[in-house]
Design an enzyme around this catalytic site. Structure first.
Site, mmCIF file in Angstrom:
data_model
loop_
_atom_site.group_PDB
_atom_site.id
_atom_site.type_symbol
_atom_site.label_atom_id
_atom_site.label_comp_id
_atom_site.label_asym_id
_atom_site.label_seq_id
_atom_site.Cartn_x
_atom_site.Cartn_y
_atom_site.Cartn_z
ATOM 1 N N LYS A 49 13.366 -15.031 -10.134
ATOM 2 C CA LYS A 49 13.030 -13.990 -11.175
ATOM 3 C C LYS A 49 12.151 -14.382 -12.206
ATOM 4 C CE LYS A 49 15.051 -10.400 -9.512
ATOM 5 N NZ LYS A 49 14.847 -11.226 -8.086
ATOM 6 N N GLU A 54 18.299 -17.597 -7.538
ATOM 7 C CA GLU A 54 17.748 -16.306 -7.920
ATOM 8 C C GLU A 54 17.129 -16.318 -9.177
ATOM 9 O OE1 GLU A 54 17.144 -13.613 -6.296
ATOM 10 O OE2 GLU A 54 17.269 -12.096 -7.675
ATOM 11 N N TRP A 102 -2.806 -2.883 -1.617
ATOM 12 C CA TRP A 102 -2.181 -4.320 -1.785
ATOM 13 C C TRP A 102 -3.129 -4.843 -0.837
ATOM 14 C CZ3 TRP A 102 -0.361 -8.195 0.931
ATOM 15 C CH2 TRP A 102 0.181 -9.370 0.354
ATOM 16 N N CYS A 159 0.838 -1.290 -0.115
ATOM 17 C CA CYS A 159 -0.092 -0.090 -0.172
ATOM 18 C C CYS A 159 0.756 1.376 -0.037
ATOM 19 C CB CYS A 159 -0.838 0.159 1.325
ATOM 20 S SG CYS A 159 -2.106 -1.187 1.357
ATOM 21 N N HIS A 214 18.288 -37.287 -7.562
ATOM 22 C CA HIS A 214 17.629 -37.930 -6.881
ATOM 23 C C HIS A 214 16.122 -37.422 -6.872
ATOM 24 C CE1 HIS A 214 21.198 -39.313 -4.824
ATOM 25 N NE2 HIS A 214 21.732 -37.716 -5.053
ATOM 26 N N GLU A 237 8.721 -14.794 -10.752
ATOM 27 C CA GLU A 237 7.788 -13.829 -10.255
ATOM 28 C C GLU A 237 7.353 -12.769 -11.470
ATOM 29 O OE1 GLU A 237 11.609 -11.343 -8.323
ATOM 30 O OE2 GLU A 237 9.473 -10.702 -7.622
ATOM 31 N N LYS A 282 6.189 -4.311 -3.589
ATOM 32 C CA LYS A 282 7.643 -3.816 -3.368
ATOM 33 C C LYS A 282 8.188 -4.360 -2.156
ATOM 34 C CE LYS A 282 11.722 -2.669 -4.822
ATOM 35 N NZ LYS A 282 12.314 -3.941 -5.731
ATOM 36 N N ARG A 316 4.055 -0.419 -4.627
ATOM 37 C CA ARG A 316 3.882 -0.645 -3.341
ATOM 38 C C ARG A 316 2.466 -1.654 -3.233
ATOM 39 N NH1 ARG A 316 6.695 1.687 0.658
ATOM 40 N NH2 ARG A 316 5.463 0.875 2.193
ATOM 41 N N ASN A 319 -1.687 2.568 5.559
ATOM 42 C CA ASN A 319 -0.838 1.503 5.123
ATOM 43 C C ASN A 319 -0.505 0.710 6.386
ATOM 44 O OD1 ASN A 319 1.116 -0.141 4.027
ATOM 45 N ND2 ASN A 319 2.686 1.471 4.288
ATOM 46 N N GLY A 320 -0.734 -0.583 6.369
ATOM 47 C CA GLY A 320 -0.343 -1.558 7.472
ATOM 48 C C GLY A 320 -1.602 -2.354 7.803
HETATM 49 C C1 F6R Z 1 12.300 -10.562 -5.454
HETATM 50 C C2 F6R Z 1 12.147 -9.523 -4.536
HETATM 51 C C3 F6R Z 1 11.734 -10.031 -3.149
HETATM 52 C C4 F6R Z 1 12.322 -9.043 -2.042
HETATM 53 C C5 F6R Z 1 11.897 -9.662 -0.775
HETATM 54 C C6 F6R Z 1 12.693 -8.642 0.333
HETATM 55 O O1 F6R Z 1 12.700 -9.940 -6.803
HETATM 56 O O2 F6R Z 1 12.303 -8.255 -4.771
HETATM 57 O O3 F6R Z 1 11.912 -11.378 -2.933
HETATM 58 O O4 F6R Z 1 13.980 -9.503 -2.247
HETATM 59 O O5 F6R Z 1 10.721 -9.416 -0.636
HETATM 60 O O6 F6R Z 1 12.681 -7.467 0.241
HETATM 61 P P1 F6R Z 1 13.582 -6.549 1.191
HETATM 62 O O7 F6R Z 1 14.929 -6.985 0.445
HETATM 63 O O8 F6R Z 1 13.144 -5.164 0.605
HETATM 64 O O9 F6R Z 1 13.526 -6.679 2.410
#
Ligand code: F6R
Length: 615
Positions: free
Chosen positions: A491, A487, A75, A2, A510, A494, A610, A27, A101-102
């Site tokens: 990527k 990683e 969100w 949010c 396995h 997502e 985010k 957000r 937000n929260g």
């Molecule tokens: C994936 C991504 C998330 C963040 C995770 C932690 O691309 O961005 O997996 O890495 O939500 O976020 P931070 O680093 O802000 O604690």
């Protein structure tokens, strides 16, 4: 999660509010809304399910006029994304409007109480109850003072909040409050602004006021910012910071999406972080705020993080254990509360978080602090909660990361972790100065290596074709490359919603090798290091079963090329562990191309946000 934004001043509010929401849309983006105090003395607003663009269209028709307002992009946590559940929420009389937000953890009890008191609640959200609590205190003990009414209301809440509140009784007054959710404030000659994130207000001023947990502020049209504590006492000198980056850095600047821009910014971001980090006495890391004796005594490290930042933690573990010989546990923050923690007085907790607002990570760090453990954080967002609550913080200086998927923060956090590991290794006597210098010089190759990979993005463009029509894929690696594989798989999941599983390559036989069939995409991270020979065998095993192999390999490795359908070439790195950096850039580019081919919005993948401020 949010985004909230608010303005009071002499200009029309809606242009700033809508622009602010667009900046904050990363957000949360399932519904949005705005409320403005109009010159006729009433509240006028629009709210709707869908993206901010839909709200902007609706607002154009609604012709919102007024110089004080609040807005929100959501969100969803409590209640589906819908017009009804979108913020702002109003009280029974329709004179008070609030964005939040929260998460309000005790909302069920409060909801029951409010319903019993005769309030009419029209949404399924936890947020709506706050505006009714404000209504009660406005009419009661606060005697019409909005700041006091919000303060009293927040004393009833458990959970996290960043709030923006306006009311018709006090035109021009915008009240904000925060606890465990970010909120920043600034002002200029045309008024005062609040937002969840600096990016929404940086265009107004680089001088930012940060509310501490529990604090509230009254903003007035003359740009006045009056801050009080949770006890109602005036805070004469609230915490402020001067931000070094500019508004243009938070804009797309000609790139097709923020992800492309942020991926391209990696060489510069790493160069910034690496500058002046080698002194006469080894790596310069004053941000740790520990004496040499304290550093040398560290006997155990807990690294706590989520998602991509957790992957940085796995890489950091390799480096710290190899160079500094300190045992490291890498913990997924959301799982941390269920694990038993064994600390001594010399244990260090390291939290890795781009945003510095991730609720799980903050909760885990607080648990460590409460146990008496020193906390060091690796963050990107200046002034974030994690940094404020830590004993020391290294900012990775990657600049604003707007795309929901983390890219430039990932590589910069890795660089910071390598610096940290070298620092520890030298201070505790496990690495001599000459070797530290060699490793540092090797690390200086990383920005150039990333730049070279960016110039080779056509390789990723081609390789993305291997994913066409596919529903699943496997990412393989060994050692630190297994983390690169994780990683890369995260990527692609997502961004393109394509299933991808990361596996340590040797473990594949396995079980998961049974998934391999003709054309099945397998990404093998196989740079020229001590894992290469065994990886080559693994590649042959899947090739023999018809897989389509995309290898991330070191320049000129003809054996790998002969076994692969596509190769993503990385330059030879002096230190094998640093292969993780150019490999990451390729896997980011690959994931983006696959997502674009599938018509995905790469900056705003579905269901994500985010900054994950809920546990
Ligand atoms: C994936 C991504 C998330 C963040 C995770 C932690 O691309 O961005 O997996 O890495 O939500 O976020 P931070 O680093 O802000 O604690």
């Amino acid at each position: 999660m949010c985004g909230i934004v608010g303005y009071t001043g002499t200009n029309q509010a809606s242009p700033f509010l809508l622009e602010g929401l667009q900046t904050l849309e990363y957000r949360g983006y399932d519904s949005a809304g705005v409320d403005i105090l109009s010159p006729d003395g009433g509240l006028h607003g629009v709210k709707c399910a869908g993206r901010v663009a839909t709200l902007v269209e609706r607002c154009a028709q609604a012709n919102l006029v007024g110089t004080c307002g609040i807005a929100h992009t959501r969100w969803a946590t409590h209640g589906a994304p819908s017009d009804r559940n979108a913020h702002p929420h109003r009280d029974c009389s329709g004179t008070i409007s609030l964005v939040h937000n929260g998460i309000i953890e005790n909302f069920r009890e409060l909801r029951e109480e409010l319903l019993a008191n005769g309030h009419e609640l029209v949404s399924d959200t936890d947020s709506e109850i706050i505006v009714h609590l404000v209504e009660e205190s406005m009419q009661g003990p606060a005697k019409g003072d909005l700041l006091e009414a919000v303060r009293i209301a927040t004393t009833r809440l458990q959970g996290s909040w960043a709030l923006g509140v306006i009311c018709t009784e006090q035109p021009g007054v915008l009240v904000c409050a925060r606890k465990n959710s970010p909120l920043v404030i600034t002002s200029d000659e045309t008024g005062a602004y609040c937002a969840s994130d600096i990016t929404a207000i940086i265009g107004k001023s680089r001088h930012i006021t940060q509310l501490e947990d529990g604090q509230l502020a009254r903003l007035t049209p003359d740009g006045g910012i009056y801050v009080i504590g949770a006890d109602g006492r005036h805070v004469p000198n609230p915490q402020t910071i001067d931000v070094s980056w500019s508004a243009s850095e938070a804009k797309r600047g000609g790139y097709p999406d923020f992800m492309s821009k942020e991926v391209a910014e990696q060489p510069d971001a790493m160069t910034r972080l690496l500058a002046n980090r080698l002194g006469d006495d080894g790596i310069v890391l004053d941000e740790l705020n520990m004496t040499d004796e304290e550093v040398a005594a560290i006997d155990r490290i807990y690294i706590i993080a989520c998602g991509t930042s957790w992957h940085v933690g796995l890489v950091a573990k390799e480096a710290i254990e190899r160079w500094a010989k300190i045992p490291v546990s890498v913990e997924i923050a959301s799982e941390f509360s269920y694990s038993s923690v064994l600390i001594t007085e010399h244990t260090l907790c390291v939290v890795i978080t781009q945003s510095g607002e991730t609720a799980d990570t903050l909760a885990a760090a607080r648990r460590m602090k409460a146990m008496g453990c020193r906390v060091f954080s690796i963050c990107n967002v200046i002034g974030c909660t994690a940094a404020r609550e830590s004993d020391g913080t290294i900012y990775v200086q990657a600049g604003p990361e707007i795309c929901v998927a983390s890219t430039k923060a990932y590589t910069s956090q890795m660089v910071a972790s390598f610096l940290f590991a070298l620092y520890l290794a030298h201070k505790n006597g496990n690495m001599g100065l000459d070797e530290v210098k060699e490793k540092y010089d090797a690390l200086l190759e990383a920005p150039e290596a990333a730049r070279t990979v960016l110039e080779r993005s056509w390789q990723d463009r081609n390789a993305a074709r291997a994913f066409q029509g596919r529903v699943s894929s496997l990412y393989l690696g060994r050692g630190v490359n297994a983390t690169s594989a994780r990683e890369g798989a995260l990527k692609i999941k997502e961004l393109s919603y394509l299933h991808a599983e990361a596996y340590p390559a040797g473990e594949m036989k396995h079980g998961s090798i049974s998934m391999v069939e003709d054309g099945y995409p397998i990404v093998a991270v196989v740079p020229d290091d001590d894992t290469r020979a065994k990886m080559l065998s693994n590649i042959q095993e899947v090739k023999a079963r018809g897989a389509c192999v995309i290898s991330v390999a070191t320049d000129d490795d003809e054996d790998i090329a002969a076994q692969s359908d596509y190769v993503l070439w990385i330059p030879r790195m002096t230190e094998p562990m640093f292969n993780a950096i150019p490999a990451a850039v390729h896997l980011q580019l690959l994931a983006r191309f696959v997502a674009v081919d599938r018509g995905r919005d790469v900056d705003k993948p579905r269901n994500l946000a985010k900054s994950v401020t809920v546990e």
